[in-house]
Scaffold this motif. Structure first.
Motif, PDB file in Angstrom:
ATOM      1  N   LEU A  27       0.819  -1.225   0.000  1.00 53.66           N
ATOM      2  CA  LEU A  27       0.000   0.000   0.000  1.00 53.66           C
ATOM      3  C   LEU A  27       0.847   1.266   0.000  1.00 53.66           C
ATOM      4  O   LEU A  27       0.427   2.276  -0.542  1.00 53.66           O
ATOM      5  CB  LEU A  27      -0.950   0.007   1.194  1.00 53.66           C
ATOM      6  CG  LEU A  27      -2.046  -1.069   1.185  1.00 53.66           C
ATOM      7  CD1 LEU A  27      -3.001  -0.851   2.347  1.00 53.66           C
ATOM      8  CD2 LEU A  27      -2.805  -1.089  -0.123  1.00 53.66           C
ATOM      9  N   TYR A  28       2.037   1.212   0.605  1.00 52.76           N
ATOM     10  CA  TYR A  28       2.842   2.425   0.719  1.00 52.76           C
ATOM     11  C   TYR A  28       4.192   2.224   0.025  1.00 52.76           C
ATOM     12  O   TYR A  28       4.780   1.145   0.098  1.00 52.76           O
ATOM     13  CB  TYR A  28       3.102   2.780   2.190  1.00 52.76           C
ATOM     14  CG  TYR A  28       1.857   2.826   3.058  1.00 52.76           C
ATOM     15  CD1 TYR A  28       0.662   3.390   2.599  1.00 52.76           C
ATOM     16  CD2 TYR A  28       1.880   2.307   4.349  1.00 52.76           C
ATOM     17  CE1 TYR A  28      -0.471   3.429   3.404  1.00 52.76           C
ATOM     18  CE2 TYR A  28       0.743   2.344   5.162  1.00 52.76           C
ATOM     19  CZ  TYR A  28      -0.419   2.902   4.677  1.00 52.76           C
ATOM     20  OH  TYR A  28      -1.529   2.926   5.479  1.00 52.76           O
ATOM     21  N   ASP A  29       4.681   3.310  -0.590  1.00 53.71           N
ATOM     22  CA  ASP A  29       6.018   3.265  -1.184  1.00 53.71           C
ATOM     23  C   ASP A  29       7.085   3.222  -0.109  1.00 53.71           C
ATOM     24  O   ASP A  29       8.123   2.582  -0.275  1.00 53.71           O
ATOM     25  CB  ASP A  29       6.248   4.490  -2.068  1.00 53.71           C
ATOM     26  CG  ASP A  29       5.364   4.458  -3.316  1.00 53.71           C
ATOM     27  OD1 ASP A  29       4.923   3.344  -3.703  1.00 53.71           O
ATOM     28  OD2 ASP A  29       5.101   5.535  -3.884  1.00 53.71           O
ATOM     29  N   THR A  30       6.825   3.948   0.978  1.00 53.74           N
ATOM     30  CA  THR A  30       7.766   3.930   2.104  1.00 53.74           C
ATOM     31  C   THR A  30       6.962   3.670   3.382  1.00 53.74           C
ATOM     32  O   THR A  30       5.788   4.035   3.460  1.00 53.74           O
ATOM     33  CB  THR A  30       8.506   5.275   2.238  1.00 53.74           C
ATOM     34  OG1 THR A  30       7.537   6.324   2.319  1.00 53.74           O
ATOM     35  CG2 THR A  30       9.413   5.537   1.044  1.00 53.74           C
ATOM     36  N   PRO A  31       7.587   3.061   4.388  1.00 58.47           N
ATOM     37  CA  PRO A  31       6.853   2.701   5.599  1.00 58.47           C
ATOM     38  C   PRO A  31       6.266   3.922   6.308  1.00 58.47           C
ATOM     39  O   PRO A  31       6.794   5.021   6.203  1.00 58.47           O
ATOM     40  CB  PRO A  31       7.921   2.051   6.490  1.00 58.47           C
ATOM     41  CG  PRO A  31       9.045   1.715   5.597  1.00 58.47           C
ATOM     42  CD  PRO A  31       8.994   2.642   4.436  1.00 58.47           C
ATOM     43  N   ARG A  32       5.165   3.674   6.996  1.00 59.70           N
ATOM     44  CA  ARG A  32       4.562   4.733   7.809  1.00 59.70           C
ATOM     45  C   ARG A  32       4.660   4.371   9.274  1.00 59.70           C
ATOM     46  O   ARG A  32       5.054   3.261   9.636  1.00 59.70           O
ATOM     47  CB  ARG A  32       3.094   4.929   7.407  1.00 59.70           C
ATOM     48  CG  ARG A  32       2.985   5.485   6.005  1.00 59.70           C
ATOM     49  CD  ARG A  32       1.643   6.114   5.753  1.00 59.70           C
ATOM     50  NE  ARG A  32       1.525   6.503   4.358  1.00 59.70           N
ATOM     51  CZ  ARG A  32       0.377   6.743   3.740  1.00 59.70           C
ATOM     52  NH1 ARG A  32      -0.764   6.652   4.403  1.00 59.70           N
ATOM     53  NH2 ARG A  32       0.356   7.093   2.467  1.00 59.70           N
ATOM     54  N   ARG A  33       4.227   5.318  10.098  1.00 56.34           N
ATOM     55  CA  ARG A  33       4.333   5.132  11.537  1.00 56.34           C
ATOM     56  C   ARG A  33       3.172   4.294  12.061  1.00 56.34           C
ATOM     57  O   ARG A  33       2.010   4.610  11.855  1.00 56.34           O
ATOM     58  CB  ARG A  33       4.333   6.503  12.229  1.00 56.34           C
ATOM     59  CG  ARG A  33       4.698   6.411  13.685  1.00 56.34           C
ATOM     60  CD  ARG A  33       4.422   7.695  14.451  1.00 56.34           C
ATOM     61  NE  ARG A  33       4.458   7.375  15.872  1.00 56.34           N
ATOM     62  CZ  ARG A  33       3.464   6.795  16.532  1.00 56.34           C
ATOM     63  NH1 ARG A  33       2.340   6.479  15.916  1.00 56.34           N
ATOM     64  NH2 ARG A  33       3.594   6.506  17.812  1.00 56.34           N
ATOM     65  N   GLY A  34       3.517   3.209  12.776  1.00 58.96           N
ATOM     66  CA  GLY A  34       2.509   2.365  13.404  1.00 58.96           C
ATOM     67  C   GLY A  34       2.578   2.481  14.919  1.00 58.96           C
ATOM     68  O   GLY A  34       3.254   3.356  15.471  1.00 58.96           O
ATOM     69  N   THR A  35       1.881   1.568  15.572  1.00 55.42           N
ATOM     70  CA  THR A  35       1.805   1.547  17.033  1.00 55.42           C
ATOM     71  C   THR A  35       3.161   1.684  17.700  1.00 55.42           C
ATOM     72  O   THR A  35       4.107   0.978  17.330  1.00 55.42           O
ATOM     73  CB  THR A  35       1.217   0.193  17.484  1.00 55.42           C
ATOM     74  OG1 THR A  35       0.014  -0.020  16.772  1.00 55.42           O
ATOM     75  CG2 THR A  35       0.961   0.166  18.973  1.00 55.42           C
ATOM     76  N   ALA A  36       3.229   2.539  18.692  1.00 54.52           N
ATOM     77  CA  ALA A  36       4.408   2.662  19.553  1.00 54.52           C
ATOM     78  C   ALA A  36       5.704   2.877  18.760  1.00 54.52           C
ATOM     79  O   ALA A  36       6.749   2.310  19.069  1.00 54.52           O
ATOM     80  CB  ALA A  36       4.536   1.417  20.440  1.00 54.52           C
ATOM     81  N   GLY A  37       5.596   3.698  17.716  1.00 53.35           N
ATOM     82  CA  GLY A  37       6.804   4.038  16.960  1.00 53.35           C
ATOM     83  C   GLY A  37       7.293   2.955  16.020  1.00 53.35           C
ATOM     84  O   GLY A  37       8.402   3.042  15.480  1.00 53.35           O
ATOM     85  N   SER A  38       6.481   1.917  15.794  1.00 45.30           N
ATOM     86  CA  SER A  38       6.858   0.886  14.824  1.00 45.30           C
ATOM     87  C   SER A  38       6.778   1.463  13.414  1.00 45.30           C
ATOM     88  O   SER A  38       6.206   2.542  13.200  1.00 45.30           O
ATOM     89  CB  SER A  38       5.925  -0.328  14.948  1.00 45.30           C
ATOM     90  OG  SER A  38       4.580   0.053  14.736  1.00 45.30           O
ATOM     91  N   ARG A  39       7.372   0.740  12.460  1.00 43.95           N
ATOM     92  CA  ARG A  39       7.273   1.129  11.047  1.00 43.95           C
ATOM     93  C   ARG A  39       6.450   0.056  10.350  1.00 43.95           C
ATOM     94  O   ARG A  39       6.708  -1.138  10.516  1.00 43.95           O
ATOM     95  CB  ARG A  39       8.665   1.278  10.446  1.00 43.95           C
ATOM     96  CG  ARG A  39       9.469   2.370  11.165  1.00 43.95           C
ATOM     97  CD  ARG A  39      10.943   2.290  10.814  1.00 43.95           C
ATOM     98  NE  ARG A  39      11.207   2.819   9.494  1.00 43.95           N
ATOM     99  CZ  ARG A  39      11.878   2.164   8.546  1.00 43.95           C
ATOM    100  NH1 ARG A  39      12.357   0.961   8.762  1.00 43.95           N
ATOM    101  NH2 ARG A  39      12.083   2.724   7.374  1.00 43.95           N
TER     102      ARG A  39
END
Ligand code: V0V
Length: 136
Positions: free
Chosen positions: A104-116
């Motif tokens: 879905l994304y070209d580059t990772p986004r921010r997930g829970t608790a600062g995860s990528r």
């Protein structure tokens, strides 16, 4: 590439109602709670048993135009995603792209608790929204 199941995500219309239900019916308690503005969700992670295994993630819409709001409108409350822990989200995404899957994304986004995080489109994964999680 996948190290283990990180969490299973369940879409709920109201986070506080859902937290009460999981506590009273299943004895499950929150280990982390946050609002992710980028994703438009209010979310909570619940531990199962001794807390060493995969978590249950409750996802409630923070905005009417969010992915969770759209999911609830179309499908109603229920299982929304299956997330796997990975060591390197960019490397895993690249490997899956090379196998022909849509990320879905070209580059990772921010997930829970600062995860990528990144996701495989559910239409390319047998109807399952697959999330990749590189913990912080
Ligand atoms: C949609 N579809 C799904 C689905 N969502 N199938 C299985 N599981 C889901 N969750 C099906 C839908 O029924 C349609 O099937 C088709 O996909 C529609 O595809 P689309 O029009 O391309 O896309 P949308 O607009 O329905 O959006 C679906 C996607 C969207 C997956 C693209 O929900 C999204 O961007 N999700 C990623 C972000 C996300 O889910 N955030 C919330 C969690 P038919 O009718 O065509 O057969 S945030 C999170 O997990 C965090 C912060 C974390 O863990 O750290």
């Amino acid at each position: 590439e996948f190290l283990r199941i990180d969490h299973v995500g369940v879409a709920v219309p109201d986070l506080d109602d859902a937290l009460r239900f999981y506590a009273e019916m299943f004895g499950m308690h929150v280990v982390h709670e946050e609002t992710n503005e980028d994703q438009g969700v209010r979310e909570a992670m619940l531990a199962v048993g001794d807390g060493t295994g995969p978590r249950l993630q409750l996802l409630a819409p923070a905005r009417p135009d969010s992915a969770i709001a759209k999911f609830l409108d179309r499908s109603g409350p229920g299982l929304q995603q299956l997330a796997y822990t990975v060591a390197d989200v960019e490397a895993t995404a690249a490997a899956l792209r090379a196998r022909g899957l849509r990320l879905l994304y070209d580059t990772p986004r921010r997930g829970t608790a600062g995860s990528r995080i990144n996701f495989v489109h559910p239409k390319d994964a047998g109807g399952v929204l697959v999330e990749l999680v590189e913990p912080a």
